[in-house]
Motif scaffolding. Structure first.
Motif, short mmCIF file in Angstrom:
data_model
loop_
_atom_site.label_atom_id
_atom_site.label_comp_id
_atom_site.label_asym_id
_atom_site.label_seq_id
_atom_site.Cartn_x
_atom_site.Cartn_y
_atom_site.Cartn_z
N GLN A 1 0.81 -1.21 0.00
CA GLN A 1 0.00 0.00 0.00
C GLN A 1 0.85 1.27 0.00
O GLN A 1 0.48 2.28 -0.59
CB GLN A 1 -0.91 0.01 1.24
CG GLN A 1 -1.72 -1.26 1.45
CD GLN A 1 -2.77 -1.46 0.39
OE1 GLN A 1 -3.42 -0.50 -0.04
NE2 GLN A 1 -2.96 -2.70 -0.04
N TYR A 2 1.98 1.23 0.69
CA TYR A 2 2.84 2.41 0.83
C TYR A 2 4.29 2.03 0.56
O TYR A 2 4.76 0.95 0.95
CB TYR A 2 2.74 2.99 2.25
CG TYR A 2 1.34 3.40 2.66
CD1 TYR A 2 0.80 4.61 2.24
CD2 TYR A 2 0.55 2.56 3.44
CE1 TYR A 2 -0.48 4.98 2.60
CE2 TYR A 2 -0.74 2.92 3.81
CZ TYR A 2 -1.25 4.12 3.38
OH TYR A 2 -2.53 4.49 3.74
N ARG A 3 4.98 2.96 -0.12
CA ARG A 3 6.41 2.75 -0.39
C ARG A 3 7.17 4.04 -0.11
O ARG A 3 6.79 5.12 -0.57
CB ARG A 3 6.63 2.31 -1.84
CG ARG A 3 6.12 0.91 -2.13
CD ARG A 3 6.53 0.47 -3.52
NE ARG A 3 6.14 -0.90 -3.80
CZ ARG A 3 6.47 -1.56 -4.91
NH1 ARG A 3 7.19 -0.95 -5.85
NH2 ARG A 3 6.09 -2.81 -5.08
N LEU A 4 8.21 3.90 0.67
CA LEU A 4 9.09 5.03 0.99
C LEU A 4 10.55 4.60 0.85
O LEU A 4 10.94 3.60 1.45
CB LEU A 4 8.85 5.50 2.44
CG LEU A 4 7.47 6.10 2.76
CD1 LEU A 4 7.32 6.28 4.26
CD2 LEU A 4 7.30 7.42 2.04
N PRO A 5 11.34 5.32 0.05
CA PRO A 5 10.95 6.40 -0.88
C PRO A 5 10.08 5.86 -2.02
O PRO A 5 10.05 4.68 -2.28
CB PRO A 5 12.29 6.92 -1.40
CG PRO A 5 13.32 6.40 -0.48
CD PRO A 5 12.79 5.10 0.04
#
Length: 339
Positions: free
Chosen positions: A139-143
């Motif tokens: 759902q989320y990727r950083l960076p």
């Protein structure tokens, strides 16, 4: 049993007498005060504004909606409020529903449990501030992959006042309740009933088992309408329109989590009838279709003696804090009965 004060949603503007009610709650020894957000006022700004006039009471959000902010933005706000309040902040989170998530925030709703799990993990990493934040989730990727290619892992410039800010999860279904026990520090139930205590206790135990422990300080802060009034039916009549809205109109016919809560409680036929009436525009009939027994199962209403008698069932349940609403005068009446 601790007491908390929940301001609820704003209507067309700030609730009249909010600051007086908050300071009254603190003077009366209430443990906490909570703000909400839907698709109008936000939960963080009022908490900071009115919370600045308090010195002891815990300040919580019930709830900050996941889709309203990125996980890192929510973590920034949590650390900021924790510093400004001297370590009195509690971050209450919730996934909301598809009508708000997709209609208001323009974000996809599917897989809310997976999204919640990743969201909480990123907040934990930001607040712990042990290393630059990297996260490679579904759902989320950083960076962010791609883009300019210039993104890099960052660590908050602000050092947290506490390396682990208490985080509660608003949940109604058993999977979400179990998730709150697994990854969070508390659960924020809506429409809790002592008669459903066994159902929710089992869901919490499932989450604790996955966690590998049962934290001794895990909190369950339930929003409970409390109306001290000699006439039970009249007191119930003040609550029924809100119940009709949630059961009948807060969500689509095939996806209304509030409706499902009452169906599990044994009111499936009532919930279906209320939903049918409400969605067909017959709101007054939907309200009239709610029996007083349903109100009494999820509220504390009536004369002081009746409320005190019924409070015993709540004290024996998993609930650790009852969150009440009303103006300063109502809070004094409630405190006199429940304290």
């Amino acid at each position: 049993m601790k007491l908390g004060y929940h301001l609820g949603y704003w209507s067309s503007g700030p609730p009249e007498g909010a600051l007086e009610a908050i300071t009254t709650a603190e003077d009366l020894g209430f443990d906490s005060v909570w703000t909400a957000e839907g698709y109008g006022s936000d939960a963080l700004t009022p908490l900071a504004w009115w919370g600045a006039s308090t010195s002891r009471i815990t300040l919580g959000t019930n709830i900050v909606q996941l889709s309203a902010r990125t996980p890192t933005a929510t973590a920034m706000a949590a650390m900021t409020l924790d510093h400004l309040s001297g370590g009195r902040f509690v971050l209450g989170l919730g996934a909301s529903g598809p009508q708000v998530v997709e209609g208001w925030y323009g974000q996809p709703y599917p897989k809310p449990l997976a999204r919640t799990r990743e969201y909480v993990e990123i907040i934990r990493r930001v607040v712990a501030r042990e290393e630059p934040v990297r996260f490679d989730g579904d759902q989320y990727r950083l960076p962010l992959p791609g883009g300019t290619g210039l993104g890099k892992p960052l660590k908050s410039t602000v050092h947290p006042l506490r390396p682990r800010i208490p985080l509660y999860l608003a949940a109604e279904g058993p999977k979400n309740v179990a998730l709150s026990a697994e990854i969070c520090d508390g659960w924020l139930p809506l429409f809790f009933s002592p008669r459903s205590d066994g159902f929710y206790r089992a869901a919490l135990e499932e989450g604790f088992a996955r966690r590998g422990e049962r934290p001794g300080d895990f909190e369950v802060a339930a929003s409970v309408p409390v109306i001290v009034h000699d006439d039970v039916e009249e007191a119930a009549s003040w609550i029924k329109p809100s119940l009709a809205l949630y059961i009948g109109g807060m969500g689509a016919r095939n996806m209304n989590f509030h409706h499902d809560v009452f169906a599990r409680m044994g009111y499936a036929d009532v919930a279906d009838k209320v939903q049918d009436l409400y969605l067909s525009g017959r709101k007054e009939e939907a309200t009239a279709a709610i029996p007083t027994s349903l109100v009494e199962d999820t509220s504390l209403i009536g004369p002081p003696e009746k409320i005190r008698d019924e409070l015993a069932a709540w004290e024996e349940s998993v609930v650790t804090t009852i969150l009440v609403r009303g103006d300063a005068a109502m809070l004094r009446k409630v405190a006199a009965v429940l304290s």
